[in-house]
Design an enzyme around this catalytic site. Structure first.
Site, mmCIF file in Angstrom:
data_model
loop_
_atom_site.group_PDB
_atom_site.id
_atom_site.type_symbol
_atom_site.label_atom_id
_atom_site.label_comp_id
_atom_site.label_asym_id
_atom_site.label_seq_id
_atom_site.Cartn_x
_atom_site.Cartn_y
_atom_site.Cartn_z
ATOM 1 N N GLU A 60 0.832 -1.106 0.099
ATOM 2 C CA GLU A 60 0.024 -0.095 -0.056
ATOM 3 C C GLU A 60 0.947 1.430 0.130
ATOM 4 O O GLU A 60 0.559 2.210 -0.672
ATOM 5 C CB GLU A 60 -1.006 -0.074 1.287
ATOM 6 C CG GLU A 60 -2.224 -0.725 1.041
ATOM 7 C CD GLU A 60 -1.789 -2.217 1.224
ATOM 8 O OE1 GLU A 60 -2.505 -3.242 0.903
ATOM 9 O OE2 GLU A 60 -0.613 -2.581 1.811
ATOM 10 N N HIS A 129 -10.711 -5.757 7.712
ATOM 11 C CA HIS A 129 -11.198 -5.392 6.385
ATOM 12 C C HIS A 129 -12.360 -4.562 6.489
ATOM 13 O O HIS A 129 -12.734 -3.989 5.399
ATOM 14 C CB HIS A 129 -11.625 -6.986 6.075
ATOM 15 C CG HIS A 129 -10.468 -7.932 5.548
ATOM 16 N ND1 HIS A 129 -9.500 -8.011 6.520
ATOM 17 C CD2 HIS A 129 -10.379 -8.369 4.443
ATOM 18 C CE1 HIS A 129 -8.695 -8.872 5.641
ATOM 19 N NE2 HIS A 129 -8.980 -8.882 4.497
#
Length: 325
Positions: A60, A129
């Site tokens: 990321e 998540h």
């Protein structure tokens, strides 16, 4: 007009912008051939090629670093962070770099970057998540945070986000992806950033919400109407900056307010809304400000979400408490 789901509306917006602007690029983990873990970008690589829609390594910080460089060289990147919990790996790039570019270069450079990321509970995902992490980012100067609550706004707000020259964290609710549909214009249209919407008019109390909690608020308002309690429901749409004018106008009419969010209560969007009301519109109220939020605990995973996420009944109970104050 075509009836489309929330996720189809987002895909439609991406398709339109890739077609219209050759400087737009989509990249992230599995967004290419696989079309993303939720298939949001399905078919776009085949249509526009691997130079426009491409996969990245599982990194990321690297995805955001690439976005920063592209944004500084006149590209209009649309990176995806696969789940909102993974933004922790990229906070420096988002908050320490791209959000500061306009200030750093005295308005001569910009970061026209739209970061897409799914969030939110109700689908029983694994840990990190579903987390609602808007609280971490709404206090970052120079960064917009946009959280659409329905398919029509999802398409229009995404197009507006991509076209604007400031970085946007565009958060897409997991539960809404395939759980709701609406009639969506096939052509390009925009929904203004930084503007809240009155999605249901009422006279007795104002409910301020965003994301999936807008639906919960509307369901609560429907049940409350059977008891002759008229609720005005406001969808913030953009949670940073917050359109306080629409909120103030509503509470000047209803004189009562309940603020709803899925995220933890501490230091959240609801706290900022309450603070703004307290500073600038407190004389409009004849009861305390009500708040509905998740507990100040770690966001649980799987089935444990069901007892953690605020639901319709919690909103109903709080509205009655404030109405009867």
């Amino acid at each position: 007009m075509t009836k489309k789901s929330y996720i189809q509306a987002i895909t439609d917006a991406l398709d339109i912008m890739l077609k219209e602007d050759p400087k737009t690029l989509i990249f992230g983990e599995d967004v290419g051939k696989n079309g993303g873990v939720f298939r949001t970008t399905q078919g776009l690589q085949e249509k526009y090629g691997e130079d426009r829609v491409f996969d990245t390594p599982l990194a990321e910080s690297g995805i955001m670093g690439l976005a920063i460089g592209l944004g500084l060289t006149d590209w209009r990147p649309i990176p995806e962070i696969q789940f909102s919990g993974f933004t922790f790996e990229a906070v420096d790039s988002i908050a320490g770099q791209m959000a500061r570019m306009r200030f750093r270069f005295n308005n001569k450079k910009h970061s026209p970057i739209t970061i897409r990321s799914p969030y939110g509970g109700g689908t029983h995902t694994a840990e990190m998540h579903s987390d609602n992490l808007e609280n971490f980012f709404t206090g970052v100067p120079g960064l917009r945070v946009v959280m659409p609550s329905n398919p029509y706004d999802a398409k229009g707000l995404l197009i507006s986000s991509i076209e604007n020259n400031d970085p946007v964290l565009f958060l897409e609710n997991l539960k809404l992806y395939r759980s709701m549909k609406a009639d969506i214009p096939d052509e390009k249209y925009t929904v203004p950033l930084d503007q809240a919407k009155v999605v249901q008019a009422g006279n007795d109390i104002t409910i301020v919400a965003y994301g999936a909690q807008v639906q919960e608020a509307q369901h609560a308002a429907e049940d409350l109407s059977k008891e002759n309690i008229s609720c005005e429901v406001i969808d913030l749409c953009t949670v940073s900056p917050i359109d306080t004018a629409t909120i103030f106008q509503s509470i000047a009419k209803t004189h009562k307010v309940v603020i709803v969010q899925e995220a933890q209560k501490m230091a959240g969007v609801g706290a900022q809304v309450a603070s703004e009301i307290g500073e600038k519109a407190i004389m409009s109220l004849d009861a305390p400000i009500g708040r509905v939020a998740a507990p100040n605990t770690i966001y649980p995973f799987a089935l444990a979400e069901e007892i953690w996420i605020p639901r319709k009944q919690a909103i109903i109970d709080k509205v009655k408490e404030i109405i009867n104050y």
